[in-house]
Structure formats: structure tokens, C-alpha cells
Design a protein around this motif. Structure first.
Motif, mmCIF file in Angstrom:
data_model
loop_
_atom_site.group_PDB
_atom_site.id
_atom_site.type_symbol
_atom_site.label_atom_id
_atom_site.label_comp_id
_atom_site.label_asym_id
_atom_site.label_seq_id
_atom_site.Cartn_x
_atom_site.Cartn_y
_atom_site.Cartn_z
ATOM 1 N N MET A 179 0.842 -1.203 0.000
ATOM 2 C CA MET A 179 0.000 0.000 0.000
ATOM 3 C C MET A 179 0.875 1.249 0.000
ATOM 4 O O MET A 179 1.807 1.367 0.785
ATOM 5 C CB MET A 179 -0.908 0.019 1.241
ATOM 6 C CG MET A 179 -1.799 1.256 1.338
ATOM 7 S SD MET A 179 -2.831 1.279 2.815
ATOM 8 C CE MET A 179 -3.999 -0.015 2.448
ATOM 9 N N THR A 180 0.583 2.169 -0.904
ATOM 10 C CA THR A 180 1.335 3.415 -0.991
ATOM 11 C C THR A 180 1.032 4.287 0.226
ATOM 12 O O THR A 180 -0.121 4.405 0.655
ATOM 13 C CB THR A 180 0.987 4.177 -2.270
ATOM 14 O OG1 THR A 180 1.282 3.355 -3.403
ATOM 15 C CG2 THR A 180 1.780 5.477 -2.372
ATOM 16 N N ILE A 181 2.079 4.905 0.766
ATOM 17 C CA ILE A 181 1.923 5.778 1.932
ATOM 18 C C ILE A 181 2.248 7.214 1.530
ATOM 19 O O ILE A 181 3.340 7.502 1.037
ATOM 20 C CB ILE A 181 2.847 5.347 3.084
ATOM 21 C CG1 ILE A 181 2.581 3.885 3.470
ATOM 22 C CG2 ILE A 181 2.651 6.267 4.290
ATOM 23 C CD1 ILE A 181 3.543 3.344 4.495
ATOM 24 N N VAL A 182 1.287 8.103 1.722
ATOM 25 C CA VAL A 182 1.458 9.527 1.438
ATOM 26 C C VAL A 182 1.630 10.260 2.758
ATOM 27 O O VAL A 182 0.825 10.086 3.685
ATOM 28 C CB VAL A 182 0.252 10.092 0.669
ATOM 29 C CG1 VAL A 182 0.344 11.625 0.560
ATOM 30 C CG2 VAL A 182 0.174 9.473 -0.721
ATOM 31 N N GLY A 183 2.678 11.061 2.860
ATOM 32 C CA GLY A 183 2.955 11.795 4.084
ATOM 33 C C GLY A 183 2.824 13.297 3.899
ATOM 34 O O GLY A 183 3.013 13.825 2.795
ATOM 35 N N VAL A 184 2.504 13.991 4.995
ATOM 36 C CA VAL A 184 2.357 15.453 4.991
ATOM 37 C C VAL A 184 3.058 16.000 6.225
ATOM 38 O O VAL A 184 2.823 15.521 7.346
ATOM 39 C CB VAL A 184 0.873 15.872 5.003
ATOM 40 C CG1 VAL A 184 0.760 17.396 5.037
ATOM 41 C CG2 VAL A 184 0.142 15.309 3.797
ATOM 42 N N LEU A 185 3.890 17.013 6.030
ATOM 43 C CA LEU A 185 4.597 17.670 7.127
ATOM 44 C C LEU A 185 3.998 19.038 7.414
ATOM 45 O O LEU A 185 3.302 19.619 6.576
ATOM 46 C CB LEU A 185 6.068 17.856 6.766
ATOM 47 C CG LEU A 185 6.913 16.601 6.546
ATOM 48 C CD1 LEU A 185 8.291 16.995 6.029
ATOM 49 C CD2 LEU A 185 7.034 15.791 7.818
ATOM 50 N N SER A 186 4.317 19.570 8.579
ATOM 51 C CA SER A 186 4.018 20.974 8.849
ATOM 52 C C SER A 186 4.885 21.829 7.945
ATOM 53 O O SER A 186 6.062 21.520 7.715
ATOM 54 C CB SER A 186 4.340 21.323 10.309
ATOM 55 O OG SER A 186 3.519 20.605 11.199
ATOM 56 N N GLU A 187 4.298 22.902 7.420
ATOM 57 C CA GLU A 187 5.082 23.833 6.610
ATOM 58 C C GLU A 187 6.025 24.634 7.501
ATOM 59 O O GLU A 187 5.824 24.739 8.715
ATOM 60 C CB GLU A 187 4.144 24.771 5.851
ATOM 61 C CG GLU A 187 3.280 24.073 4.823
ATOM 62 C CD GLU A 187 4.061 23.498 3.654
ATOM 63 O OE1 GLU A 187 4.939 24.206 3.118
ATOM 64 O OE2 GLU A 187 3.794 22.340 3.283
ATOM 65 N N THR A 188 7.063 25.196 6.897
ATOM 66 C CA THR A 188 8.039 25.983 7.650
ATOM 67 C C THR A 188 7.348 27.123 8.374
ATOM 68 O O THR A 188 6.595 27.888 7.758
ATOM 69 C CB THR A 188 9.112 26.549 6.704
ATOM 70 O OG1 THR A 188 9.742 25.453 6.018
ATOM 71 C CG2 THR A 188 10.152 27.335 7.472
ATOM 72 N N PRO A 189 7.531 27.255 9.687
ATOM 73 C CA PRO A 189 6.855 28.324 10.433
ATOM 74 C C PRO A 189 7.186 29.701 9.873
ATOM 75 O O PRO A 189 8.248 29.934 9.305
ATOM 76 C CB PRO A 189 7.408 28.161 11.857
ATOM 77 C CG PRO A 189 7.865 26.738 11.925
ATOM 78 C CD PRO A 189 8.372 26.420 10.549
ATOM 79 N N GLY A 190 6.265 30.619 10.047
ATOM 80 C CA GLY A 190 6.414 31.973 9.521
ATOM 81 C C GLY A 190 5.101 32.410 8.936
ATOM 82 O O GLY A 190 4.050 32.221 9.534
ATOM 83 N N ALA A 204 0.243 19.646 11.843
ATOM 84 C CA ALA A 204 0.482 20.166 10.497
ATOM 85 C C ALA A 204 -0.629 21.081 10.013
ATOM 86 O O ALA A 204 -0.387 22.022 9.255
ATOM 87 C CB ALA A 204 0.664 19.007 9.515
ATOM 88 N N GLY A 205 -1.862 20.812 10.424
ATOM 89 C CA GLY A 205 -2.979 21.621 9.953
ATOM 90 C C GLY A 205 -3.432 22.695 10.917
ATOM 91 O O GLY A 205 -4.408 23.401 10.648
#
Length: 372
Positions: free
Chosen positions: A1-12, A40-41
Motif C-alpha cells: 500500500m502506498t503511503i502519502v505523508g504530509v509535514l508541517s510547513e516551515t513556520p512563519g 500540520a494543519g
């Protein structure tokens, strides 16, 4: 199964997130596993519980890097080197302005796809067009920002205390952002005029009920839909014509960006000096207006407010994130027809967005010296 990841964007100033809970649900329905960094959201008002309810797994940043086959981002993370070689990175990578970034991704063995390179003339790619979706949000916010900074009313108001005239607004550049700024300013009641060197864009301005400011008689359109670069003489003539026209307006919004190149100067220092005190200039390209500075509000000695606003979509994070996530899911759906990520060599979408693969920079618009 493909795993898609999401990170927090660079603060600012960046408040968007690359996937929303709704988009997570769409991926889960295609048997794709989603892992997302805790928090992250948060800046876009999507909590961890919202993502978990949609089927995502909330992880630490290190775990997202370790487990992801595909990493989605809005902008490339500063610590992207933590992404293992052979993995996939998808986002607004802006490699034309930062070719060294593309070379670094290739050297790390990362397959990088940049949504800002998507061929915008392909009708089947419209659902993936993140530049358009984000420009739409930014143009809307530009009109609101201008109304907030302007010291008068945008609409004509008739009250017991008298009548106020409507604001005169000029929008320079009638791409997606410019047309949305025109439409929004008109909904706010301003008298709006638009300007663009492309004949098709002038027709779009008129279709919104705005006036059209013409300074050059010939069409300056390219096959890709962008405006062609003006010659030196044409640029000088354009600046002189705008310099005469701009002082008639209370608000000027500039939107003319050039992918991978310096934005053209449209509003000169002399034009600003001729504007009335209390006038407002919004520079969405940060380069269209003399003296504008990114993310800075300046007031000239003559009382003109100049605002450099290159990332307005990030200030409307719910709408912008929702639209961006739909673009990203549309691209993933195209590249994963059977739930497995594939790169079809003959596919026009793939050819348009692929920046690096197999340790090499492969996009033809990037400098030859970094391509093998």
C-alpha cells in the motif's frame, strides 16, 4: 500500500497545509495510507482529531519522513534531506527560480514533481492546477487588503451625511489573480479598470464589467497563455503610458509575474509620487512597483501606502489549503491509477511537472548545466 505523508510547513507566514481532512478521505477511498505530522494543519484550523477522523495517522516529523513513499508539501521543507533517496516529493517547488534546489533534490535521489510547472493549457490538467487555485485565492484577498488599507469607501454610499464617491481601482495584469481581484473589487462596489497586454485578457476584463486600459495596440500573448516579454522600447512606452494613467486611481493592484524571471516594473517611483495622498498600491509580484518590499507596508512621504504582498493565499489558509489539497489529490489520482505510483514516459502531465528522477535533473526548462 502506498503511503502519502504530509509535514508541517516551515513556520512563519505560511499557514497552509498540503492535505485537508476531506482530501485524506479521498485518498483513503483509493486504498492509500496517509500519515501526517502532528499539528500540520493547526495554522489552517484543521486539528489532529479532524485528520484522524478522516483516516489519517498522526505521527512525529521523523516518522513521517521514515514511512512516506510520497511526501506532499506546499513549499519544500528546509530539512528535505531527511527524505530517503528513491522517495517522491510533490509540491510548489519553484525550480525555475531556484535551480540549485532541483540539483540538490536530484543529488539526494529524490523524484521531485513541481505543481507550478504543470502545463496549464492541458484541459485534463485543470483539476491539478495549483497555481490557478492559489492565484484565485490571492486575487480575492488582494482586493480585501486594498479595501482595508484605503481610507475611504469602495462603494458609492448615499447617506444623510452626504454622498461618497466610489473608489477608482486599477488592476494591472489580468491573469487568474488579476481577474479575481477585479471581480472582488467590483463586488465591493468600486469602479474598476483592468490592464493587460494580451488581447484575450482584455476581453476577459471587459466580460467582468470593468473598464479596459489600453497602452499598446498589438497583442503580446504567447502560446502558453502568458504575456510575451516586451522589447526595451515597448517597456518604456508602457511605463510612460501607465505613469500618466495611474494617478487617476485611488487603488492600484499589480499581479504581473513572470515564471523564473524578474517581475516587470509597471508602477514607477514617479507614478507613485503623482498619486493622491491616501492612495494604496498592492504589489502581488513584489517587483511590479518601485520600492515595494515583500510582506511590508510602507507609506511614502506623499502619503501613498505601498504593500508588498507575494503570498496572499497563505493568509486565507482554509480556502487555499482546501483548493491545494484537491489539486494534489487530482495529480496523485492521475499518477496512481491503480493505487501504485507510476511515471508514464509519454504522459504530458508527467513530463510537465517532473523535475528530478533517477539522480538527474530532467526538466527541459531548467539550465543545461545542471541536467545530465
Amino acid at each position: 500500500m502506498t503511503i502519502v505523508g504530509v509535514l508541517s510547513e516551515t513556520p512563519g507566514r505560511e499557514r497552509r497545509v498540503a492535505l485537508t481532512p476531506d482530501a485524506v478521505g479521498r485518498l483513503r477511498s483509493r486504498q492509500v495510507r496517509v500519515v501526517i505530522e502532528s499539528g500540520a494543519g493547526r495554522r489552517a484550523w484543521f486539528g489532529d482529531a479532524d485528520f484522524e477522523a478522516a483516516g489519517a495517522e498522526v505521527k512525529t516529523r521523523a516518522q513521517v519522513y521514515e514511512e512516506s513513499d510520497i511526501l506532499l508539501c506546499v513549499h519544500p521543507p528546509d530539512d528535505v534531506a531527511a527524505l530517503a533517496g528513491g522517495r517522491v516529493l510533490i509540491g510548489l517547488l519553484d525550480p525555475l527560480s531556484h535551480p540549485g534546489r532541483a540539483a540538490g533534490l536530484a543529488a539526494a535521489g529524490i523524484t521531485a514533481l513541481s505543481l507550478d510547472l504543470l502545463p496549464r493549457t492541458l484541459s485534463r490538467a485543470q483539476a491539478m492546477d495549483a497555481l490557478t487555485s492559489q492565484a484565485n485565492v490571492a486575487g480575492y484577498k488582494a482586493a480585501l487588503l486594498a479595501a482595508e488599507a484605503y481610507g475611504g469607501f469602495f462603494p458609492m454610499l448615499v447617506t444623510a451625511a452626504g454622498t461618497s464617491r466610489p473608489a477608482q481601482v486599477l488592476v494591472l495584469g489580468a491573469g487568474v489573480a488579476g481577474l479575481q481581484a477585479i471581480a472582488t473589487a467590483r463586488r465591493l462596489g468600486a469602479l474598476v479598470t483592468g490592464y493587460d497586454v494580451r488581447a484575450a485578457a482584455q476581453a476577459d476584463i471587459a466580460s467582468l464589467g470593468a473598464g479596459v486600459l489600453a497602452t499598446l495596440n498589438d497583442d503580446r500573448s504567447q502560446e502558453d497563455g502568458y504575456a510575451a516579454a516586451l522589447t526595451g522600447d515597448e517597456s518604456d512606452a508602457q511605463q510612460r503610458a501607465l505613469q500618466d494613467a495611474i494617478p487617476r486611481f485611488d487603488v492600484v493592484i499589480t499581479t504581473a509575474k513572470v515564471p523564473g524571471a524578474q517581475a516587470p516594473l509597471l508602477v514607477t517611483e514617479t507614478a507613485i509620487e503623482k498619486m493622491r495622498p491616501g492612495s494604496v498600491v498592492i504589489d502581488m509580484a513584489v517587483g511590479n512597483v518601485a520600492g515595494s518590499v515583500a510582506d511590508t507596508r510602507l507609506v511614502t512621504d506623499g502619503g501613498v501606502t505601498v504593500i508588498g504582498a507575494p503570498d496572499l493565499a497563505a493568509t486565507v489558509p482554509v480556502a487555499a489549503s482546501t483548493a491545494y489539497a484537491r489539486n494534489a489529490v487530482a495529480l496523485l489520482t492521475h499518477l496512481m491509477p491503480d493505487g501504485v505510483f507510476t511515471l508514464e514516459p509519454a504522459d504530458e502531465v508527467r513530463a510537465g511537472v517532473l523535475v528530478s528522477h533517477g539522480g538527474q535533473v530532467v526538466h527541459p526548462r531548467l539550465p543545461k548545466e545542471i541536467r545530465s
